[in-house]
Scaffold this active site. Sequence first.
Site, PDB file in Angstrom:
ATOM      1  N   ASP A  65      21.345  -9.735  51.751  1.00 25.13           N
ATOM      2  CA  ASP A  65      20.108  -8.940  51.679  1.00 25.13           C
ATOM      3  C   ASP A  65      20.489  -7.467  51.751  1.00 25.13           C
ATOM      4  OD1 ASP A  65      17.477  -7.750  52.403  1.00 25.13           O
ATOM      5  OD2 ASP A  65      16.867  -9.812  52.760  1.00 25.13           O
ATOM      6  N   ASN A 116      13.539  -4.252  52.078  1.00 18.32           N
ATOM      7  CA  ASN A 116      12.158  -4.566  52.474  1.00 18.32           C
ATOM      8  C   ASN A 116      12.097  -5.436  53.739  1.00 18.32           C
ATOM      9  OD1 ASN A 116       9.410  -4.130  52.086  1.00 18.32           O
ATOM     10  ND2 ASN A 116       9.145  -6.107  51.063  1.00 18.32           N
ATOM     11  N   PHE A 137       1.934 -19.894  45.453  1.00 15.85           N
ATOM     12  CA  PHE A 137       0.581 -19.353  45.410  1.00 15.85           C
ATOM     13  C   PHE A 137       0.498 -18.232  46.468  1.00 15.85           C
ATOM     14  CE2 PHE A 137      -1.820 -21.376  42.015  1.00 15.85           C
ATOM     15  CZ  PHE A 137      -0.790 -22.125  41.498  1.00 15.85           C
ATOM     16  N   ASN A 138      -0.346 -18.286  47.480  1.00 13.36           N
ATOM     17  CA  ASN A 138      -0.501 -17.118  48.364  1.00 13.36           C
ATOM     18  C   ASN A 138      -0.086 -17.408  49.801  1.00 13.36           C
ATOM     19  OD1 ASN A 138      -2.610 -17.053  46.087  1.00 13.36           O
ATOM     20  ND2 ASN A 138      -2.459 -14.931  46.717  1.00 13.36           N
ATOM     21  N   GLY A 194      -6.843  -6.639  36.552  1.00  9.05           N
ATOM     22  CA  GLY A 194      -5.791  -7.659  36.614  1.00  9.05           C
ATOM     23  C   GLY A 194      -6.090  -8.763  37.616  1.00  9.05           C
ATOM     24  N   TYR A 203       5.538  -6.992  37.184  1.00  8.90           N
ATOM     25  CA  TYR A 203       6.106  -7.910  38.187  1.00  8.90           C
ATOM     26  C   TYR A 203       6.092  -9.342  37.653  1.00  8.90           C
ATOM     27  CZ  TYR A 203       6.165 -11.119  42.145  1.00  8.90           C
ATOM     28  OH  TYR A 203       6.440 -12.189  42.979  1.00  8.90           O
ATOM     29  N   LYS A 227       9.151 -12.278  36.416  1.00  2.34           N
ATOM     30  CA  LYS A 227       9.270 -13.682  36.835  1.00  2.34           C
ATOM     31  C   LYS A 227       9.291 -14.595  35.609  1.00  2.34           C
ATOM     32  CE  LYS A 227       9.341 -13.003  41.268  1.00  2.34           C
ATOM     33  NZ  LYS A 227      10.471 -13.338  42.110  1.00  2.34           N
ATOM     34  N   ILE A 263       9.513 -14.868  53.156  1.00  4.69           N
ATOM     35  CA  ILE A 263       9.666 -16.300  52.854  1.00  4.69           C
ATOM     36  C   ILE A 263      11.085 -16.781  53.189  1.00  4.69           C
ATOM     37  CG2 ILE A 263       9.429 -18.056  51.044  1.00  4.69           C
ATOM     38  CD1 ILE A 263       7.432 -16.086  49.646  1.00  4.69           C
ATOM     39  N   SER A 297       6.370 -17.313  40.751  1.00  5.66           N
ATOM     40  CA  SER A 297       5.060 -16.916  41.270  1.00  5.66           C
ATOM     41  C   SER A 297       3.933 -17.458  40.404  1.00  5.66           C
ATOM     42  CB  SER A 297       5.008 -15.384  41.276  1.00  5.66           C
ATOM     43  OG  SER A 297       3.687 -14.950  41.438  1.00  5.66           O
ATOM     44  N   ASP A 303      23.538  -5.604  47.539  1.00  5.19           N
ATOM     45  CA  ASP A 303      22.521  -5.594  46.479  1.00  5.19           C
ATOM     46  C   ASP A 303      22.878  -6.685  45.463  1.00  5.19           C
ATOM     47  OD1 ASP A 303      21.145  -4.865  44.011  1.00  5.19           O
ATOM     48  OD2 ASP A 303      20.707  -2.955  45.002  1.00  5.19           O
TER      49      ASP A 303
HETATM   50  P1  NAD Z   1      10.108  -9.846  50.860  1.00  5.42           P
HETATM   51  O1  NAD Z   1      10.041  -8.494  50.258  1.00  5.42           O
HETATM   52  O2  NAD Z   1       9.580 -10.037  52.229  1.00  5.42           O
HETATM   53  O3  NAD Z   1      11.609 -10.387  50.838  1.00  5.42           O
HETATM   54  C1  NAD Z   1      12.514 -10.036  49.828  1.00  5.42           C
HETATM   55  C2  NAD Z   1      13.850  -9.703  50.489  1.00  5.42           C
HETATM   56  O4  NAD Z   1      14.768  -9.357  49.451  1.00  5.42           O
HETATM   57  C3  NAD Z   1      13.760  -8.513  51.442  1.00  5.42           C
HETATM   58  O5  NAD Z   1      14.377  -8.846  52.663  1.00  5.42           O
HETATM   59  C4  NAD Z   1      14.516  -7.394  50.722  1.00  5.42           C
HETATM   60  O6  NAD Z   1      15.193  -6.546  51.617  1.00  5.42           O
HETATM   61  C5  NAD Z   1      15.465  -8.176  49.844  1.00  5.42           C
HETATM   62  N1  NAD Z   1      15.845  -7.486  48.594  1.00  5.42           N
HETATM   63  C6  NAD Z   1      15.048  -6.796  47.751  1.00  5.42           C
HETATM   64  N2  NAD Z   1      15.763  -6.292  46.739  1.00  5.42           N
HETATM   65  C7  NAD Z   1      17.061  -6.674  46.940  1.00  5.42           C
HETATM   66  C8  NAD Z   1      18.268  -6.466  46.236  1.00  5.42           C
HETATM   67  N3  NAD Z   1      18.317  -5.719  45.119  1.00  5.42           N
HETATM   68  N4  NAD Z   1      19.404  -7.019  46.712  1.00  5.42           N
HETATM   69  C9  NAD Z   1      19.375  -7.766  47.852  1.00  5.42           C
HETATM   70  N5  NAD Z   1      18.261  -7.986  48.577  1.00  5.42           N
HETATM   71  C10 NAD Z   1      17.102  -7.451  48.114  1.00  5.42           C
HETATM   72  O7  NAD Z   1       9.394 -10.843  49.832  1.00  5.42           O
HETATM   73  P2  NAD Z   1       8.869 -12.335  50.085  1.00  5.42           P
HETATM   74  O8  NAD Z   1       7.404 -12.290  50.249  1.00  5.42           O
HETATM   75  O9  NAD Z   1       9.729 -12.997  51.091  1.00  5.42           O
HETATM   76  O10 NAD Z   1       9.157 -12.925  48.638  1.00  5.42           O
HETATM   77  C11 NAD Z   1      10.347 -13.635  48.354  1.00  5.42           C
HETATM   78  C12 NAD Z   1      10.328 -14.021  46.897  1.00  5.42           C
HETATM   79  O11 NAD Z   1       9.138 -14.767  46.612  1.00  5.42           O
HETATM   80  C13 NAD Z   1      10.302 -12.842  45.937  1.00  5.42           C
HETATM   81  O12 NAD Z   1      11.103 -13.176  44.833  1.00  5.42           O
HETATM   82  C14 NAD Z   1       8.848 -12.740  45.524  1.00  5.42           C
HETATM   83  O13 NAD Z   1       8.715 -12.178  44.242  1.00  5.42           O
HETATM   84  C15 NAD Z   1       8.440 -14.196  45.526  1.00  5.42           C
HETATM   85  N6  NAD Z   1       6.992 -14.407  45.734  1.00  5.42           N
HETATM   86  C16 NAD Z   1       6.389 -13.925  46.866  1.00  5.42           C
HETATM   87  C17 NAD Z   1       5.016 -14.130  47.060  1.00  5.42           C
HETATM   88  C18 NAD Z   1       4.321 -13.605  48.292  1.00  5.42           C
HETATM   89  O14 NAD Z   1       3.081 -13.569  48.306  1.00  5.42           O
HETATM   90  N7  NAD Z   1       5.014 -13.204  49.341  1.00  5.42           N
HETATM   91  C19 NAD Z   1       4.270 -14.813  46.104  1.00  5.42           C
HETATM   92  C20 NAD Z   1       4.917 -15.292  44.957  1.00  5.42           C
HETATM   93  C21 NAD Z   1       6.291 -15.087  44.789  1.00  5.42           C
END
Ligand code: NAD
Length: 334
Positions: free
Chosen positions: A32, A36, A178-179, A295, A149, A153, A13, A125, A59
């Site tokens: 970052d 991931n 959402f998704n 769940g 998880y 949040k 995102i 989320s 981090d």
């Molecule tokens: P993602 O895993 O693709 O991106 C997260 C990024 O954060 C990654 O690049 C990872 O390297 C980095 N990261 C993780 N831990 C870290 C740390 N300790 N320090 C620094 N960087 C760190 O996830 P996403 O899908 O892009 O999701 C982004 C946010 O949106 C998250 O908070 C997730 O919980 C939330 N979210 C995602 C979804 C979904 O379906 N993708 C849905 C609801 C909420």
Amino acid sequence: MNRILLTGGFGYIGSHTAAILSEINEEFMIFDDFSNCRENIVERLEKVIGKKISYVKGDIRDTSKLIKIIKNNKISSVLHFAALKSIQDSVNNPLKYYEVNVLGTISLLNAMQINGVKKFLFSSSASIYGEPKYLPIDENHPLMAINPYGETKLMIEKILRDLVKYDQNWSISCLRYFNPIGAHPSCLIGDDPISGKSQNLMPSLIDVAKGLKKNIDIYGNNYETKDGTGVRDYIHIMDLASAHVKALTHLKKSVGINIFNLGTGKGYSVMELIDTFENVTGIKISKKIIKRREGDVSSCYADPTKSNRVLEWKTKMDLNQMCSSAWKFSKNKN
Ligand code: NAD
């Protein structure tokens, strides 16, 4: 010039949001730890935006590093994407999730507070709504996390509420996603995680379409939905990313805390998503019905009225565009 800090900005995102921020010439930098995302995301995102990206590998639990970065780069607001996000992994390793998501966010908020930076967008989320009491789900729906998880949040949202309650200089928005599915039109960035196997539907569909998996597991076909399979609110990643720009504009002129649902308002069943994917790719997907997953809720879709009205934001992309862009990206990335 003031800059926006994107934690986790190289993730799914965050990277799409960075691409849109760049289109409107907003100055940003990314923080970052690459836990991931792939190292080549820097190069791919630079190609998308057509210039070098300012970023730091680190981090979010490293408060002193964040303090320096926020100070030295004239950061004025923070978009906080960085988190661990696998529900199954959170069940297996709850402490890791509380540590990275909750303590990591506190560390970031501390670093912001020390620097007097108090504009914050949080990636929340829809999973914090738990089993829906009514549909569509608006922002006033009761909250109940059903896994660690979701609990992280929920905890963070509570912390943010307290923060604004006792210091009215904070301006915070919690964006309840959402998704999200789909990819950037360039096909250079998309959903490309590295941490284990995703249990999400789209990555699994792509694996089956590419012949990496024999069939797609459908977790239950006896829900009370139109075809018995679970219904979700799928939102195109570009629509979701564009909401962040609107939320940022809103953040600049507001104080206190605001909650926004980011979804389309439409629910599609697992079967409908698979049918659409088959239609746009021309690939037949072999399916296997297995028992319900603990769940999982039967139906979950947003009431996005508040976001539509307050943020002046609306989704534009349909399910065909979500499936075709996800497929094109997956073919292009290797
Ligand atoms: P993602 O895993 O693709 O991106 C997260 C990024 O954060 C990654 O690049 C990872 O390297 C980095 N990261 C993780 N831990 C870290 C740390 N300790 N320090 C620094 N960087 C760190 O996830 P996403 O899908 O892009 O999701 C982004 C946010 O949106 C998250 O908070 C997730 O919980 C939330 N979210 C995602 C979804 C979904 O379906 N993708 C849905 C609801 C909420």
